[in-house]
Structure formats: structure tokens, C-alpha cells
Design a protein around this motif. Structure first.
Motif, PDB file in Angstrom:
ATOM      1  N   THR A  33       0.813  -1.214   0.000  1.00 37.46           N
ATOM      2  CA  THR A  33       0.000   0.000   0.000  1.00 37.46           C
ATOM      3  C   THR A  33       0.847   1.265   0.000  1.00 37.46           C
ATOM      4  O   THR A  33       0.331   2.363  -0.235  1.00 37.46           O
ATOM      5  N   ALA A  34       2.151   1.131   0.269  1.00 35.14           N
ATOM      6  CA  ALA A  34       3.037   2.305   0.287  1.00 35.14           C
ATOM      7  C   ALA A  34       3.450   2.726  -1.116  1.00 35.14           C
ATOM      8  O   ALA A  34       3.959   3.829  -1.317  1.00 35.14           O
ATOM      9  N   PHE A  35       3.238   1.832  -2.100  1.00 36.84           N
ATOM     10  CA  PHE A  35       3.635   2.136  -3.472  1.00 36.84           C
ATOM     11  C   PHE A  35       2.622   3.050  -4.163  1.00 36.84           C
ATOM     12  O   PHE A  35       1.410   2.851  -4.024  1.00 36.84           O
ATOM     13  N   SER A  36       3.132   3.998  -4.905  1.00 36.32           N
ATOM     14  CA  SER A  36       2.260   4.861  -5.698  1.00 36.32           C
ATOM     15  C   SER A  36       1.629   4.066  -6.834  1.00 36.32           C
ATOM     16  O   SER A  36       0.454   4.249  -7.163  1.00 36.32           O
ATOM     17  N   ASN A  37       2.409   3.150  -7.423  1.00 37.52           N
ATOM     18  CA  ASN A  37       1.921   2.277  -8.491  1.00 37.52           C
ATOM     19  C   ASN A  37       1.654   0.893  -7.918  1.00 37.52           C
ATOM     20  O   ASN A  37       2.567   0.088  -7.757  1.00 37.52           O
ATOM     21  N   ARG A  38       0.395   0.600  -7.609  1.00 38.69           N
ATOM     22  CA  ARG A  38       0.055  -0.683  -6.995  1.00 38.69           C
ATOM     23  C   ARG A  38      -0.275  -1.757  -8.028  1.00 38.69           C
ATOM     24  O   ARG A  38      -0.569  -2.890  -7.677  1.00 38.69           O
ATOM     25  N   GLN A  39      -0.249  -1.368  -9.295  1.00 38.19           N
ATOM     26  CA  GLN A  39      -0.542  -2.338 -10.345  1.00 38.19           C
ATOM     27  C   GLN A  39       0.689  -3.202 -10.641  1.00 38.19           C
ATOM     28  O   GLN A  39       0.567  -4.310 -11.150  1.00 38.19           O
ATOM     29  N   ARG A  40       1.846  -2.700 -10.316  1.00 43.58           N
ATOM     30  CA  ARG A  40       3.094  -3.417 -10.587  1.00 43.58           C
ATOM     31  C   ARG A  40       3.475  -4.258  -9.387  1.00 43.58           C
ATOM     32  O   ARG A  40       3.427  -3.811  -8.245  1.00 43.58           O
ATOM     33  N   THR A  41       3.863  -5.501  -9.632  1.00 44.07           N
ATOM     34  CA  THR A  41       4.283  -6.398  -8.567  1.00 44.07           C
ATOM     35  C   THR A  41       5.761  -6.187  -8.257  1.00 44.07           C
ATOM     36  O   THR A  41       6.606  -6.308  -9.147  1.00 44.07           O
ATOM     37  N   PRO A  42       6.092  -5.829  -7.021  1.00 46.33           N
ATOM     38  CA  PRO A  42       7.500  -5.615  -6.655  1.00 46.33           C
ATOM     39  C   PRO A  42       8.336  -6.874  -6.861  1.00 46.33           C
ATOM     40  O   PRO A  42       7.872  -7.991  -6.615  1.00 46.33           O
ATOM     41  N   GLN A  43       9.560  -6.691  -7.311  1.00 45.10           N
ATOM     42  CA  GLN A  43      10.484  -7.798  -7.542  1.00 45.10           C
ATOM     43  C   GLN A  43      11.782  -7.533  -6.789  1.00 45.10           C
ATOM     44  O   GLN A  43      12.145  -6.378  -6.539  1.00 45.10           O
ATOM     45  N   LEU A  44      12.483  -8.606  -6.430  1.00 47.42           N
ATOM     46  CA  LEU A  44      13.760  -8.459  -5.755  1.00 47.42           C
ATOM     47  C   LEU A  44      14.720  -7.637  -6.613  1.00 47.42           C
ATOM     48  O   LEU A  44      14.724  -7.760  -7.837  1.00 47.42           O
ATOM     49  N   ASN A  45      15.489  -6.799  -5.953  1.00 50.30           N
ATOM     50  CA  ASN A  45      16.484  -5.912  -6.570  1.00 50.30           C
ATOM     51  C   ASN A  45      15.875  -4.714  -7.284  1.00 50.30           C
ATOM     52  O   ASN A  45      16.604  -3.961  -7.938  1.00 50.30           O
ATOM     53  N   ASP A  46      14.552  -4.526  -7.171  1.00 52.29           N
ATOM     54  CA  ASP A  46      13.956  -3.301  -7.708  1.00 52.29           C
ATOM     55  C   ASP A  46      14.538  -2.094  -6.965  1.00 52.29           C
ATOM     56  O   ASP A  46      14.699  -2.125  -5.737  1.00 52.29           O
ATOM     57  N   VAL A  47      14.862  -1.051  -7.714  1.00 56.60           N
ATOM     58  CA  VAL A  47      15.342   0.185  -7.103  1.00 56.60           C
ATOM     59  C   VAL A  47      14.117   1.046  -6.758  1.00 56.60           C
ATOM     60  O   VAL A  47      13.292   1.321  -7.631  1.00 56.60           O
ATOM     61  N   ILE A  48      14.032   1.436  -5.503  1.00 54.44           N
ATOM     62  CA  ILE A  48      12.841   2.127  -5.012  1.00 54.44           C
ATOM     63  C   ILE A  48      13.221   3.448  -4.341  1.00 54.44           C
ATOM     64  O   ILE A  48      14.166   3.505  -3.561  1.00 54.44           O
ATOM     65  N   THR A  49      12.482   4.474  -4.679  1.00 53.37           N
ATOM     66  CA  THR A  49      12.625   5.766  -4.009  1.00 53.37           C
ATOM     67  C   THR A  49      11.456   5.905  -3.046  1.00 53.37           C
ATOM     68  O   THR A  49      10.308   5.604  -3.403  1.00 53.37           O
ATOM     69  N   PHE A  50      11.712   6.365  -1.833  1.00 53.82           N
ATOM     70  CA  PHE A  50      10.660   6.368  -0.820  1.00 53.82           C
ATOM     71  C   PHE A  50      10.911   7.433   0.241  1.00 53.82           C
ATOM     72  O   PHE A  50      11.989   8.041   0.315  1.00 53.82           O
ATOM     73  N   SER A  51       9.892   7.647   1.057  1.00 51.19           N
ATOM     74  CA  SER A  51      10.000   8.526   2.224  1.00 51.19           C
ATOM     75  C   SER A  51       9.856   7.664   3.465  1.00 51.19           C
ATOM     76  O   SER A  51       9.349   6.543   3.406  1.00 51.19           O
ATOM     77  N   ILE A  52      10.283   8.192   4.590  1.00 57.29           N
ATOM     78  CA  ILE A  52      10.194   7.465   5.849  1.00 57.29           C
ATOM     79  C   ILE A  52       9.009   7.974   6.664  1.00 57.29           C
ATOM     80  O   ILE A  52       8.780   9.187   6.768  1.00 57.29           O
TER      81      ILE A  52
END
Length: 201
Positions: A33-52
């Protein structure tokens, strides 16, 4: 402050994982639910930009997460849909008025009120589970309670708790349960349904 890291762990069933920040430090928990794009399935080694951010237990976690190459969509604050809330309240008031006029039994009034309250509570628990990554309540169960008469509580929960209020497929099925239930109620107060009403009194 925006951070960047690599997804080093992802549990597809529970929809959460951990990010290893590029600058080092502790791994950061992230839920789908933290992802802006929830249609894409996260994969290992994906590079992610985020806030804390912090969850309800005060633990640090990621929010406003985007995959590499994506731009963060600014969240638009939406007010609760007054239409669905007003419809729910007016429907419950209408049932109470019909009871006073002698068209429906008290059991039916209590059934709608009770199911609405139970459905609201189920939505609240499901949202809590979604935020913590726990096992979710099946959508079919939520729809079952709606079609049985708990749809007013579902409508209020969707808008006040901001839960299940954006998913188009879910909303379509939900409104179908509302139409079916109202149709069944209309039949109950018709001459054809009068005999069944008498059985409930």
C-alpha cells in the motif's frame, strides 16, 4: 526527504518486504500500500525511491514509494463521498419510518442496523490488517455482508475509513449488492412480500 534503496526481500502472499537503503543503515519495512503504483508487482532488486514514516506502533516504514523511472504522483485529498453516506443514512431512517407506520417488523429494522454495524467493524479490522500486512478478509465476505443488508455500514466505512473506496472492480460489485438488496427490500414491502413479512412479525 526522499531516500533510495534496493528491495532485498518481498513476501508476495503477505504483500510486504524490506528495502536496503543505498546510504546504509537498517532495512526499511515496506507494504504494498506504500507504493504509488500498486498495479506493478515488486520484484527483488527493484530500485525504489521512498520517504520514511511511522506506523501505528511507532515503527519506521516506507511510504510514497516509487519504482525506478517513475514519478511520485501527488496525493489529492478527497473528501468522503457524501452521496453514499447520505444514501445509507436515509435508507436506515426510511426503514425506521416504515416500521413506525407498520409496514415492516422490528426484526427487519434490527437486522439492518446490526448487519451495518458488523460490516463497519469488519471493514475497520480489514484496513488494520492491510496496514500491518496480516491476513486479509476476502472481498467475497465483504460483499456477502453487503448483500445481506450491511451495505449502509459498508458505505460509511468505505468513505470515513478510506478503505476499499478506490478499487473500481470492488466498487462495481459493491454497488450491485446495494441494488440487489434494495430490490429485495422493495419486494418485501410489496403486496407479494406481505405474507413473508407477516411471518417475521
Amino acid at each position: 526527504m526522499r531516500l533510495k534503496g534496493k528491495l532485498i526481500n518481498w513476501d508476495a502472499q503477505k504483500a510486504f518486504g524490506f528495502i536496503s537503503p543505498n546510504g546504509g543503515g537498517d532495512h526499511v519495512f515496506i507494504h504494498k500500500t506504500a507504493f504509488s503504483n500498486r498495479q506493478r508487482t515488486p520484484q527483488l532488486n527493484d530500485v525504489i525511491t521512498f520517504s520514511i514514516a511511522k506506523d501505528k506502533q511507532g515503527r519506521y516504514c516506507a511510504e510514497d514509494a516509487t519504482f525506478s523511472g517513475e514519478k511520485l504522483k501527488k496525493k489529492q485529498t478527497k473528501h468522503a463521498s457524501k452521496f453514499s453516506i447520505y444514501l445509507s443514512i436515509m435508507f436506515l431512517i426510511a426503514i425506521f419510518i416504515l416500521f413506525i407506520l407498520g409496514y415492516v417488523p422490528i426484526k427487519l429494522c434490527l437486522a439492518y442496523l446490526g448487519l451495518s454495524l458488523i460490516t463497519f467493524i469488519i471493514y475497520a479490522f480489514d484496513k488494520s490488517k492491510a496496514q500491518s500486512g496480516a491476513w486479509r478478509t476476502p472481498e467475497s465476505t465483504l460483499h456477502l455482508f453487503s448483500i445481506a443488508g450491511g451495505w449502509p455500514g459498508a458505505a460509511i466505512a468505505q468513505q470515513t475509513l478510506r478503505h476499499k473506496s478506490k478499487k473500481k472492480e470492488f466498487r462495481f460489485v459493491y454497488w450491485m449488492t446495494v441494488i440487489i438488496n434494495i430490490g429485495a427490500f422493495a419486494w418485501l414491502i410489496s403486496p407479494e412480500g406481505a405474507q413473508f413479512i407477516e411471518m417475521l412479525k
